[in-house]
Enzyme design. Structure first.
Site, PDB file in Angstrom:
ATOM      1  N   ARG A  90       4.914  77.036 -20.979  1.00  0.00           N
ATOM      2  CA  ARG A  90       5.383  77.758 -19.369  1.00  0.00           C
ATOM      3  C   ARG A  90       5.149  78.906 -19.546  1.00  0.00           C
ATOM      4  NH1 ARG A  90       4.937  75.246 -14.481  1.00  0.00           N
ATOM      5  NH2 ARG A  90       6.994  75.197 -13.719  1.00  0.00           N
ATOM      6  N   ASP A 145       7.030  69.766 -25.329  1.00  0.00           N
ATOM      7  CA  ASP A 145       5.627  67.963 -25.456  1.00  0.00           C
ATOM      8  C   ASP A 145       4.827  67.996 -24.691  1.00  0.00           C
ATOM      9  OD1 ASP A 145       6.112  68.401 -28.455  1.00  0.00           O
ATOM     10  OD2 ASP A 145       7.408  66.775 -28.667  1.00  0.00           O
ATOM     11  N   VAL A 147       3.774  65.198 -22.280  1.00  0.00           N
ATOM     12  CA  VAL A 147       4.519  63.425 -21.557  1.00  0.00           C
ATOM     13  C   VAL A 147       2.715  63.259 -21.141  1.00  0.00           C
ATOM     14  CG1 VAL A 147       5.700  62.146 -20.805  1.00  0.00           C
ATOM     15  CG2 VAL A 147       6.772  64.037 -21.793  1.00  0.00           C
ATOM     16  N   ASP A 257      15.007  72.492  -7.432  1.00  0.00           N
ATOM     17  CA  ASP A 257      13.972  71.355  -7.095  1.00  0.00           C
ATOM     18  C   ASP A 257      13.434  70.288  -7.518  1.00  0.00           C
ATOM     19  OD1 ASP A 257      10.777  71.510  -6.040  1.00  0.00           O
ATOM     20  OD2 ASP A 257      10.560  73.257  -7.327  1.00  0.00           O
ATOM     21  N   ASN A 262       7.812  66.976  -9.291  1.00  0.00           N
ATOM     22  CA  ASN A 262       8.247  67.569 -10.086  1.00  0.00           C
ATOM     23  C   ASN A 262       8.311  66.181 -11.399  1.00  0.00           C
ATOM     24  OD1 ASN A 262       7.441  69.543  -9.449  1.00  0.00           O
ATOM     25  ND2 ASN A 262       9.973  70.008  -8.794  1.00  0.00           N
ATOM     26  N   ASP A 275      10.327  71.223 -14.192  1.00  0.00           N
ATOM     27  CA  ASP A 275      10.290  72.693 -13.920  1.00  0.00           C
ATOM     28  C   ASP A 275      11.882  72.119 -12.742  1.00  0.00           C
ATOM     29  OD1 ASP A 275       6.884  72.941 -13.526  1.00  0.00           O
ATOM     30  OD2 ASP A 275       7.139  71.940 -11.223  1.00  0.00           O
ATOM     31  N   GLU A 277      12.898  76.026 -12.682  1.00  0.00           N
ATOM     32  CA  GLU A 277      13.334  77.318 -12.066  1.00  0.00           C
ATOM     33  C   GLU A 277      14.037  77.139 -11.785  1.00  0.00           C
ATOM     34  OE1 GLU A 277       9.158  78.261 -12.211  1.00  0.00           O
ATOM     35  OE2 GLU A 277       9.129  77.257 -10.070  1.00  0.00           O
TER      36      GLU A 277
END
Length: 392
Positions: A90, A145, A147, A257, A262, A275, A277
């Site tokens: 990311r 990792d 998924v 979020d 997500n 996610d 953030e």
């Protein structure tokens, strides 16, 4: 949670600004170039004799318009034995790509994911490395990792038909909903009373985390509109202040979020929460309101385009009941928190529309508030007519 009929997906998500979902720019970086940079970085990280290789590099079609995602397979020697890992990076987006948010704290996201992974049973991918130096990939990044699972699509939205959520069974969707709410309750088990969440506090005035949270989003709204004020968003944030809840629940770790787009699912059960953030500290109703409204956002778009959608998913009354069962805590009345979600999302959608214009994928409308796809919903919330249309 039944899907009344199978329908072909509409040509566009709707709204007064034509956001062609097939043409929206989600990344400005070259995956192959990043693969070479990652390989050199990993060699330094793992040390002599590791001889890492990076293969099977892709940037997913569903790559978001915030942090960028790179999927890859890494192989290296570990004590003389070859190993392979399927990984995800990311990466902070470049400032030149008209990012959706003012800043992206990848270090914070890395720390939150580790916190959730260590102290809860909520399924979060294991985080491996964080790199703050932007010179490696053009922005800070972390590696986790990979998924396997299914993600409810945003493009086109899962409420529009012709996808695994819509075409599945009512029982399957109910299991999805309960699993998602259970994961949210698990996240909220982390509270400032027992864990150090000071690194998530925003530097805003306010006597409570919710006031500081709101002031943070007021500042974001001001950054989005800059020299082109939005009369609608100004009215929305004034309404939020005027109608601020008199009493609020105790603070919890807030995912931010919190939506099924997500999450990854396998057999309709959550297998990864992604996610982070927008993570912070807030009453749990902030996440509950976001989870309900982000479904309503897609459902409202489906209704506007004359398709049935999934009106029985994530009804606020059902979400509140399921959350109370999963957490042992009865949430406060959700009306304000639904409005808070929709109005913050209004600022985000204006930025998303302006980003599309920046990349030549949409045109500037005559009315600045037409940049907000769900402006009609926000107006209906302000005049009160929206609330009778949903199951509170």
């Amino acid at each position: 949670m039944s899907a009344d009929e199978s329908v072909p997906p509409p040509a566009t998500p709707g709204g007064t600004v034509d956001l062609n979902a097939e043409r929206l720019t989600t990344s400005t970086r070259d995956p192959k170039e990043m693969a070479g940079q990652l390989q050199s970085w990993l060699a330094d990280r793992l040390g002599p004799g590791s001889a890492p290789t990076i293969t099977e590099v892709t940037s997913p079609a569903s790559n978001g318009m915030s942090s960028e995602t790179l999927l890859f397979t890494a192989g290296w020697n570990d004590a003389g034995a070859p190993i392979r890992h399927r990984l995800v990076a990311r990466i902070e987006p470049p400032a030149t790509a008209c990012p959706v948010f003012t800043s992206y704290d990848l270090g914070m996201q890395f720390r939150v994911m580790r916190l959730v992974h260590k102290h809860t049973s909520v399924p979060v991918p294991e985080t491996l490395w964080y790199e703050p130096d932007p010179r490696v990939l053009g922005g800070p990044f972390f590696v986790m990792d990979r998924v396997d699972g299914l993600v409810p699509p945003d493009v086109m939205p899962y409420t529009f038909g012709d996808n695994w959520v819509f075409d599945g069974t009512e029982a399957g969707r109910r299991t999805m909903q309960e699993s998602a709410i259970g994961a949210l309750a698990g996240i909220h088990a982390i509270a400032p009373d027992h864990h150090d969440l000071g690194f998530l506090e925003v530097g805003q005035p306010g006597s409570s985390s919710l006031e500081r949270h709101l002031n943070h989003w007021k500042e974001y709204q001001a950054w989005v509109v800059q020299d082109a004020p939005s009369p609608l968003l100004a009215e929305c944030f004034a309404w939020l202040v005027d109608n601020f809840p008199a009493e609020v629940s105790q603070d919890r770790l807030s995912w931010g979020d919190s939506r099924i787009g997500n999450m990854m699912f396998r057999d309709h059960q959550v297998v990864a929460v992604l996610d982070w953030e927008m993570a912070g500290v807030a009453p749990p109703e902030v996440d509950l309101g976001w989870m309900c409204y982000l479904h309503l956002f897609f459902q409202d778009l489906a209704t506007q385009l004359g398709v049935p959608g999934l009106p029985d998913m994530f009804r606020p009354v059902d979400v509140a009941e399921a959350y109370a069962k999963a957490s042992g805590r009865v949430p406060a009345e959700l009306t304000w928190y639904l409005a808070y979600a929709a109005m913050r999302h209004g600022a985000i959608m204006r930025r998303v529309s302006e980003r599309a214009i920046f990349f030549g994928e949409a045109e500037m409308p005559a009315d600045i508030d037409d940049l907000i796809v769900h402006r009609a919903t926000l107006r209906a919330m302000l005049d009160g007519s929206y609330w009778s249309t949903i199951a509170l």
